[in-house]
Motif scaffolding. Structure first.
Motif, PDB file in Angstrom:
ATOM      1  N   LYS A  40     -33.345  40.904   7.631  1.00 19.69           N
ATOM      2  CA  LYS A  40     -32.714  41.072   6.328  1.00 19.69           C
ATOM      3  C   LYS A  40     -32.838  39.790   5.520  1.00 19.69           C
ATOM      4  O   LYS A  40     -32.852  38.697   6.081  1.00 19.69           O
ATOM      5  N   GLU A  41     -32.900  39.927   4.221  1.00 20.00           N
ATOM      6  CA  GLU A  41     -32.842  38.772   3.342  1.00 20.00           C
ATOM      7  C   GLU A  41     -31.424  38.194   3.381  1.00 20.00           C
ATOM      8  O   GLU A  41     -30.454  38.896   3.691  1.00 20.00           O
ATOM      9  N   ARG A  42     -31.331  36.914   3.051  1.00 22.56           N
ATOM     10  CA  ARG A  42     -30.020  36.249   3.077  1.00 22.56           C
ATOM     11  C   ARG A  42     -29.013  36.990   2.198  1.00 22.56           C
ATOM     12  O   ARG A  42     -27.858  37.185   2.600  1.00 22.56           O
ATOM     13  N   ALA A  43     -29.434  37.420   1.028  1.00 22.01           N
ATOM     14  CA  ALA A  43     -28.526  38.122   0.114  1.00 22.01           C
ATOM     15  C   ALA A  43     -28.022  39.429   0.732  1.00 22.01           C
ATOM     16  O   ALA A  43     -26.869  39.828   0.518  1.00 22.01           O
ATOM     17  N   GLU A  44     -28.892  40.091   1.504  1.00 21.02           N
ATOM     18  CA  GLU A  44     -28.483  41.333   2.178  1.00 21.02           C
ATOM     19  C   GLU A  44     -27.424  41.064   3.236  1.00 21.02           C
ATOM     20  O   GLU A  44     -26.458  41.821   3.378  1.00 21.02           O
ATOM     21  N   ILE A  45     -27.619  39.994   3.998  1.00 16.43           N
ATOM     22  CA  ILE A  45     -26.651  39.645   5.041  1.00 16.43           C
ATOM     23  C   ILE A  45     -25.303  39.328   4.406  1.00 16.43           C
ATOM     24  O   ILE A  45     -24.258  39.809   4.847  1.00 16.43           O
ATOM     25  N   ILE A  46     -25.320  38.505   3.354  1.00 17.75           N
ATOM     26  CA  ILE A  46     -24.082  38.132   2.668  1.00 17.75           C
ATOM     27  C   ILE A  46     -23.388  39.372   2.117  1.00 17.75           C
ATOM     28  O   ILE A  46     -22.165  39.538   2.254  1.00 17.75           O
ATOM     29  N   GLY A  47     -24.162  40.259   1.499  1.00 14.75           N
ATOM     30  CA  GLY A  47     -23.595  41.485   0.950  1.00 14.75           C
ATOM     31  C   GLY A  47     -22.953  42.355   2.016  1.00 14.75           C
ATOM     32  O   GLY A  47     -21.842  42.867   1.831  1.00 14.75           O
ATOM     33  N   LEU A  48     -23.644  42.507   3.141  1.00 13.86           N
ATOM     34  CA  LEU A  48     -23.113  43.319   4.238  1.00 13.86           C
ATOM     35  C   LEU A  48     -21.816  42.721   4.787  1.00 13.86           C
ATOM     36  O   LEU A  48     -20.820  43.435   4.975  1.00 13.86           O
ATOM     37  N   LEU A  49     -21.810  41.410   5.027  1.00 16.11           N
ATOM     38  CA  LEU A  49     -20.628  40.766   5.600  1.00 16.11           C
ATOM     39  C   LEU A  49     -19.444  40.814   4.636  1.00 16.11           C
ATOM     40  O   LEU A  49     -18.318  41.116   5.035  1.00 16.11           O
ATOM     41  N   ASN A  50     -19.706  40.528   3.376  1.00 12.59           N
ATOM     42  CA  ASN A  50     -18.617  40.539   2.399  1.00 12.59           C
ATOM     43  C   ASN A  50     -18.063  41.938   2.172  1.00 12.59           C
ATOM     44  O   ASN A  50     -16.844  42.137   2.094  1.00 12.59           O
ATOM     45  N   ASP A  51     -18.956  42.925   2.060  1.00 17.37           N
ATOM     46  CA  ASP A  51     -18.500  44.299   1.869  1.00 17.37           C
ATOM     47  C   ASP A  51     -17.681  44.772   3.064  1.00 17.37           C
ATOM     48  O   ASP A  51     -16.651  45.433   2.908  1.00 17.37           O
ATOM     49  N   THR A  52     -18.147  44.416   4.265  1.00 20.58           N
ATOM     50  CA  THR A  52     -17.471  44.885   5.475  1.00 20.58           C
ATOM     51  C   THR A  52     -16.076  44.295   5.600  1.00 20.58           C
ATOM     52  O   THR A  52     -15.099  45.019   5.851  1.00 20.58           O
ATOM     53  N   ILE A  53     -15.952  42.986   5.416  1.00 21.68           N
ATOM     54  CA  ILE A  53     -14.633  42.371   5.579  1.00 21.68           C
ATOM     55  C   ILE A  53     -13.676  42.802   4.467  1.00 21.68           C
ATOM     56  O   ILE A  53     -12.478  42.982   4.698  1.00 21.68           O
ATOM     57  N   SER A  54     -14.208  43.016   3.270  1.00 24.90           N
ATOM     58  CA  SER A  54     -13.365  43.483   2.161  1.00 24.90           C
ATOM     59  C   SER A  54     -12.871  44.905   2.408  1.00 24.90           C
ATOM     60  O   SER A  54     -11.675  45.210   2.237  1.00 24.90           O
ATOM     61  N   GLU A  55     -13.782  45.805   2.844  1.00 22.12           N
ATOM     62  CA  GLU A  55     -13.404  47.190   3.127  1.00 22.12           C
ATOM     63  C   GLU A  55     -12.465  47.266   4.330  1.00 22.12           C
ATOM     64  O   GLU A  55     -11.536  48.072   4.354  1.00 22.12           O
ATOM     65  N   TRP A  56     -12.732  46.432   5.339  1.00 23.39           N
ATOM     66  CA  TRP A  56     -11.854  46.404   6.504  1.00 23.39           C
ATOM     67  C   TRP A  56     -10.446  45.969   6.102  1.00 23.39           C
ATOM     68  O   TRP A  56      -9.459  46.541   6.543  1.00 23.39           O
ATOM     69  N   TRP A  57     -10.382  44.948   5.256  1.00 22.10           N
ATOM     70  CA  TRP A  57      -9.081  44.456   4.781  1.00 22.10           C
ATOM     71  C   TRP A  57      -8.326  45.560   4.047  1.00 22.10           C
ATOM     72  O   TRP A  57      -7.133  45.766   4.280  1.00 22.10           O
ATOM     73  N   ASN A  58      -9.012  46.286   3.184  1.00 25.65           N
ATOM     74  CA  ASN A  58      -8.368  47.368   2.434  1.00 25.65           C
ATOM     75  C   ASN A  58      -7.831  48.449   3.368  1.00 25.65           C
ATOM     76  O   ASN A  58      -6.805  49.078   3.076  1.00 25.65           O
ATOM     77  N   TRP A  59      -8.509  48.647   4.478  1.00 25.97           N
ATOM     78  CA  TRP A  59      -8.094  49.674   5.448  1.00 25.97           C
ATOM     79  C   TRP A  59      -6.961  49.176   6.348  1.00 25.97           C
ATOM     80  O   TRP A  59      -5.911  49.805   6.445  1.00 25.97           O
ATOM     81  N   ILE A  60      -7.168  48.029   6.974  1.00 29.70           N
ATOM     82  CA  ILE A  60      -6.227  47.549   7.987  1.00 29.70           C
ATOM     83  C   ILE A  60      -4.910  47.074   7.369  1.00 29.70           C
ATOM     84  O   ILE A  60      -3.846  47.164   7.991  1.00 29.70           O
ATOM     85  N   SER A  61      -4.949  46.568   6.142  1.00 32.35           N
ATOM     86  CA  SER A  61      -3.730  46.033   5.523  1.00 32.35           C
ATOM     87  C   SER A  61      -2.724  47.124   5.182  1.00 32.35           C
ATOM     88  O   SER A  61      -1.570  46.831   4.886  1.00 32.35           O
ATOM     89  N   LYS A  62      -3.156  48.378   5.254  1.00 31.12           N
ATOM     90  CA  LYS A  62      -2.238  49.493   5.006  1.00 31.12           C
ATOM     91  C   LYS A  62      -1.466  49.880   6.264  1.00 31.12           C
ATOM     92  O   LYS A  62      -0.544  50.687   6.201  1.00 31.12           O
ATOM     93  N   PHE A  63      -1.847  49.321   7.420  1.00 30.29           N
ATOM     94  CA  PHE A  63      -1.098  49.586   8.647  1.00 30.29           C
ATOM     95  C   PHE A  63       0.318  49.019   8.484  1.00 30.29           C
ATOM     96  O   PHE A  63       0.493  47.905   7.988  1.00 30.29           O
ATOM     97  N   GLU A  64       1.305  49.763   8.944  1.00 29.43           N
ATOM     98  CA  GLU A  64       2.700  49.399   8.663  1.00 29.43           C
ATOM     99  C   GLU A  64       3.108  48.054   9.261  1.00 29.43           C
ATOM    100  O   GLU A  64       4.004  47.390   8.723  1.00 29.43           O
TER     101      GLU A  64
END
Length: 347
Positions: A153-177
């Motif tokens: 992967k290009e560097r920009a692709e890696i950065i995009g994947l990592l940032n999207d994943t941690i952001s989406e994970w945060w949106n999901w997990i932070s809703k746990f009570e």
């Protein structure tokens, strides 16, 4: 022969305890994408229960993280950045110079290969150098494939994947009570150890982590201890060229309200609630056994046995060292005491 000795102050191993919501999110991603051990993580059932609330992007990204083992890269980048929140982490990897970015991502092998590793990072566009470096990890469970994924992967692709994943994970997990309770407990844990006795590094590491044995290594001058909830009950151990990282499970007492059973009890009873696992534990208590010996004795495939033994190991009823399984008699004996404590019965 005469010898002149002019002593300097002795260097000491630096130990620090570090916690942040970013560490907890990254460790959650690492645990969730660890398919071989997923069933042993305390939060696996909870993840499965709430899986339907994941965004399609998160589901897709987690599959890719699992296939490429880029969870390792998330950990290495957070170690480098020490970000306190998701936005800082995102900005940090975007702003990081490419050479520093790949130096953080490339795994440390040994002192002999350290110069080579840094040269590869400085010449990150040379695909062949990554392929050659990956050969150093042919016998490793996942690092060879991980290094090769860095050039797919290009560097920009890696950065995009990592940032999207941690952001989406945060949106999901932070809703746990209980997410807020986790973060508060982790913050208290970090503050509790802002003063560490550096004259006794090995003893302090064992005390803080609740039993982790550390044997000093050449070129390691810093040991970073990261408490976690998401990766319970495991201790994850990694290292860079100068730093050893121990990700240790937070003591569960900090997370429990009145009447809530410790996961140690829940997981322990699940581990013991199977006839084969009880027979295995009974046998291992009589003496150490290899996987092959247990497979022969019980006439069960190694794959099935490995799965069953991993549950006993996750509950700390057994240990494994160099392929030999032995009983953890201290944990076995203390398990019933922990049950009595929870039920309020006299010990």
């Amino acid at each position: 022969m005469q010898h002149i000795y002019s002593p300097l102050s002795q260097e000491k191993l630096h130990i620090s305890v570090e916690s942040s919501p970013v560490w907890e999110a990254v460790l959650g991603i690492a645990a969730y994408t660890h398919s071989k051990l997923r069933h042993t993580f305390e939060h696996d059932e909870r993840w499965l229960k709430h899986q339907s609330n994941m965004s399609a992007k998160l589901v897709s990204n987690l599959k890719e993280i699992e296939q490429t083992n880029l969870w390792y890269g998330l950990l290495m980048l957070q170690h480098k950045l020490c970000s306190s929140n998701i936005q800082d982490f995102s900005n940090g990897i975007y702003e990081m110079e490419p050479e520093l970015f790949y130096e953080a991502l490339l795994p440390y092998k040994d002192r002999t290969n350290e110069t080579v590793r840094k040269k590869i990072a400085n010449n990150y566009k040379n695909t062949n150098s990554f392929i050659q470096f990956a050969a150093n990890f042919n016998d490793h469970e996942y690092l060879r494939g991980y290094v090769l994924s860095l050039v797919q992967k290009e560097r920009a692709e890696i950065i995009g994947l990592l940032n999207d994943t941690i952001s989406e994970w945060w949106n999901w997990i932070s809703k746990f009570e209980d997410w807020g309770i986790w973060l508060q407990a982790l913050s208290i844990e970090e503050k509790k150890y802002n003063i560490i006795d550096v004259s006794k590094p090995v003893e302090e590491i064992e005390r803080i982590t609740g039993g982790t044995k550390y044997f000093p290594e050449p070129s390691v001058w810093h040991v970073k201890l990261i408490p976690h909830v998401s990766y319970r009950p495991w201790v994850l151990e990694l290292r860079t060229s100068e730093t050893k990282l121990f990700f240790y499970p937070l003591n569960e007492d900090a997370l429990l309200g009145p009447g809530i059973p410790p996961q140690e009890l829940v997981q322990g009873h699940k581990a013991l609630g199977d006839e084969l696992r009880l027979k295995l534990l009974y046998q291992i208590l009589k003496g150490p056994y290899s996987l092959q010996e247990l497979s022969t004795k019980f006439n069960v495939s190694k794959t099935t046995l490995h799965h069953q033994l991993s549950l006993l190991k996750a509950s700390k009823f057994i240990r494994v060292e160099k392929g030999i399984y032995s009983a953890n008699t201290v944990q076995i004996q203390s398990f019933s005491k922990r049950l009595n404590q929870y039920l309020g019965e006299p010990l």
